[in-house]
Design a protein around this motif. Structure first.
Motif, PDB file in Angstrom:
ATOM      1  N   VAL A 416       0.842  -1.199   0.000  1.00 41.90           N
ATOM      2  CA  VAL A 416       0.000   0.000   0.000  1.00 41.90           C
ATOM      3  C   VAL A 416       0.878   1.251   0.000  1.00 41.90           C
ATOM      4  O   VAL A 416       0.638   2.201  -0.756  1.00 41.90           O
ATOM      5  CB  VAL A 416      -0.943   0.004   1.215  1.00 41.90           C
ATOM      6  N   VAL A 417       1.906   1.264   0.831  1.00 45.89           N
ATOM      7  CA  VAL A 417       2.825   2.402   0.873  1.00 45.89           C
ATOM      8  C   VAL A 417       3.498   2.593  -0.486  1.00 45.89           C
ATOM      9  O   VAL A 417       3.635   3.726  -0.980  1.00 45.89           O
ATOM     10  CB  VAL A 417       3.884   2.206   1.977  1.00 45.89           C
ATOM     11  N   ASP A 418       3.898   1.493  -1.110  1.00 42.11           N
ATOM     12  CA  ASP A 418       4.491   1.578  -2.450  1.00 42.11           C
ATOM     13  C   ASP A 418       3.526   2.247  -3.431  1.00 42.11           C
ATOM     14  O   ASP A 418       3.935   3.064  -4.270  1.00 42.11           O
ATOM     15  CB  ASP A 418       4.856   0.188  -2.960  1.00 42.11           C
ATOM     16  N   GLY A 419       2.242   1.898  -3.325  1.00 39.38           N
ATOM     17  CA  GLY A 419       1.233   2.492  -4.207  1.00 39.38           C
ATOM     18  C   GLY A 419       1.075   3.979  -3.979  1.00 39.38           C
ATOM     19  O   GLY A 419       0.967   4.759  -4.931  1.00 39.38           O
ATOM     20  N   VAL A 420       1.080   4.386  -2.706  1.00 42.23           N
ATOM     21  CA  VAL A 420       0.979   5.817  -2.393  1.00 42.23           C
ATOM     22  C   VAL A 420       2.195   6.556  -2.943  1.00 42.23           C
ATOM     23  O   VAL A 420       2.074   7.625  -3.549  1.00 42.23           O
ATOM     24  CB  VAL A 420       0.841   6.036  -0.874  1.00 42.23           C
ATOM     25  N   LEU A 421       3.383   5.986  -2.733  1.00 43.70           N
ATOM     26  CA  LEU A 421       4.609   6.613  -3.240  1.00 43.70           C
ATOM     27  C   LEU A 421       4.601   6.714  -4.762  1.00 43.70           C
ATOM     28  O   LEU A 421       5.191   7.631  -5.334  1.00 43.70           O
ATOM     29  CB  LEU A 421       5.834   5.818  -2.780  1.00 43.70           C
ATOM     30  N   ALA A 422       3.911   5.777  -5.419  1.00 47.21           N
ATOM     31  CA  ALA A 422       3.842   5.777  -6.882  1.00 47.21           C
ATOM     32  C   ALA A 422       2.760   6.695  -7.421  1.00 47.21           C
ATOM     33  O   ALA A 422       2.562   6.789  -8.632  1.00 47.21           O
ATOM     34  CB  ALA A 422       3.609   4.351  -7.389  1.00 47.21           C
TER      35      ALA A 422
END
Length: 501
Positions: A416-422
């Motif tokens: 989820v954090v990866d998605g937000v960062l992306a």
């Protein structure tokens, strides 16, 4: 001066001499407009697009003082425990440089707006060193010269120079220390700690972005040496425009070693400016240092004096925020952090981010773990500062909340954090778009457990026989089948129950 190729060993320097430092820090204020005109005060604009007759020094153009800059100067002075002048005025500091279009700088000379203060700075081992503040005065920045064609970026060897006057007239506060004595071998460390503490203070006040790499905070480091037992200050040199904390420490250390080598050989120190070379950690000569008489100061006739009322000063005192070092002590106590844990947070630039995540509802331990581990790793991979990541403390707090609610596992949370960062949206939007929510329906989990037990009957038999540690293989199979979306703890419970354990 006797030419000396080598520098003296640092231990010998502090054995034979006592250093005296003087630090002058120039801070560009983040006011909307310049110090004496209405031109925009924004970094990075196209050259010579933020200029007007006033900041170009054209005949007949009259300056007007930026009231917000005066307010910022007073707040800085109060935070530095200074006295605020009841009456002060501007002066003209006369010298010629191509990037100074008026041929004088509007500054303050013998009547600064704040004076006689101090700043207590904490060194690495917790020792507190008090640095006296002589004064902080208001002035304007110069333009910027770009020397083209040379190898060093300096005028020597350049084919031609370009001038950008956007920075001319930008509000500056120059903060000048009293002579710093008694630091001994720790003088370079004291210099770094002072600039670091000052930077934190200015950031907390919200008066500047203090980005040293962009020049909005610059340090001039004055260094001289006294032979042990002497009380007379030596001749000083001034290393100009040092633009990182590490470089401040290195420049002071190098100048101490260079001065000592010259003095030990019977040479004399020239009072001059020096340039610091980041790549070599050495300094080189600039120009002979002028005295105040050389600048031919006289009162600025086009600006009225400033007389801050005591009522206004006290109102501004009430706007001072909690100082960074006070905040550190408070959160250390509230979060029950060891000195090492607190230091790691501060060194990682994570303290404020963790505090904001806690304010958004996260537990301190969880917030700290995310910022100093996974997010710090992501920042390092991207080559950016932690605070420059494309995720907010509020978003991190929401991810932590989803884990606490059992809707995400830690592994899913990282996705989820990866998605937000992306740039895929808010945490909840990423969860929905990627289909990441934990499978919490017992019937669906039970079906996956039964299928895994049927696929590995030998393992199932071991569990039924009392070897409960074998359940890990079944749990792993279920996690794989659900693509990591199952609650591993709940899966284990269902496996043991299914096997009569």
């Amino acid at each position: 001066m006797t030419a000396v190729a080598d520098i003296m060993d640092y231990d010998e320097v502090v054995e034979r001499f006592d250093p005296v430092l003087g630090l002058e820090v120039h801070v560009e204020l983040n006011t909307r407009t310049k110090m004496f005109c209405g031109c925009a005060n924004v970094f990075g604009a196209e050259p010579n697009t933020q200029v007007c007759p006033v900041c170009l020094g054209l005949p007949g153009a009259l300056p007007v003082v930026n009231a917000k800059a005066v307010e910022s100067a007073i707040r800085i002075g109060l935070a530095l425990n200074c006295e605020v002048a009841e009456w002060c005025r501007f002066a003209r500091k006369n010298y010629f440089y191509p990037d100074m279009p008026k041929n004088f700088q509007t500054s303050q000379y013998d009547e600064p707006i704040v004076f006689d203060g101090y700043l207590d700075v904490e060194l690495e081992d917790g020792e507190v060193f008090r640095v006296g503040i002589e004064r902080a005065h208001m002035e304007e920045d110069t333009g910027k010269s770009l020397h083209v064609g040379g190898e060093t970026g300096r005028i020597h060897g350049a084919e031609h120079s370009l001038l950008d006057y956007n920075r001319a007239g930008v509000p500056l506060i120059e903060i000048v220390t009293k002579p710093i004595t008694g630091a001994g071998a720790r003088a370079p460390e004291v210099a770094r700690a002072y600039v670091k503490a000052l930077r934190e203070l200015l950031l907390a006040l919200g008066v500047s972005d203090v980005r040293m790499e962009q020049g909005s905070l610059r340090c001039d480091a004055n260094v001289s040496l006294m032979p042990k037992g002497s009380s007379e200050f030596g001749t000083r040199t001034e290393t100009k425009n040092v633009n990182s904390l590490r470089s401040v420490e290195r420049a002071v250390r190098y100048e101490m070693q260079r001065h000592a080598a010259v003095l030990a050989e019977g040479g004399t120190i020239l009072q001059e400016t020096r340039h610091f070379d980041e790549s070599t950690g050495t300094t080189s000569p600039g120009r002979r240092k002028e005295t105040s008489e050389d600048y031919r100061y006289f009162p600025e006739p086009d600006l009225v004096p400033i007389a801050p009322s005591r009522e206004w000063v006290e109102e501004l005192r009430k706007t001072l925020p909690e100082m960074p070092w006070e905040r550190r002590k408070r959160v250390q106590q509230e979060w029950q952090l060891s000195n090492e844990e607190l230091r790691d947070l501060v060194n990682a630039g994570a303290l404020d981010l963790v505090a904001e995540t806690v304010d958004a509802g996260a537990a301190p331990g969880e917030a700290r773990s995310w910022w100093v581990s996974y997010l710090a790793q992501q920042a390092n991979n991207r080559g950016v500062e932690l605070g420059e990541l494309s995720i907010t403390p509020k978003q991190v707090a929401r991810v932590i909340e989803l884990v606490a609610q059992g809707k995400l596992t830690n592994k899913l949370a990282r996705q989820v954090v990866d998605g937000v960062l992306a740039g895929e949206g808010e945490p909840d939007e990423v969860v929905e778009a990627r289909g990441l929510e934990v499978v919490s329906d017992d019937s669906a989990l039970q079906k996956a457990v039964d299928e895994a037990l049927a696929a590995q009957p030998d393992v199932a038999e071991k569990i039924r026989g009392g070897k409960v540690q074998a359940a890990g293989a079944i749990v792993g199979a279920v996690m794989k089948a659900t693509k990591g979306k199952a609650d591993a703890k709940r899966v284990r419970e269902l496996v043991l129950a299914a096997c009569g354990q």
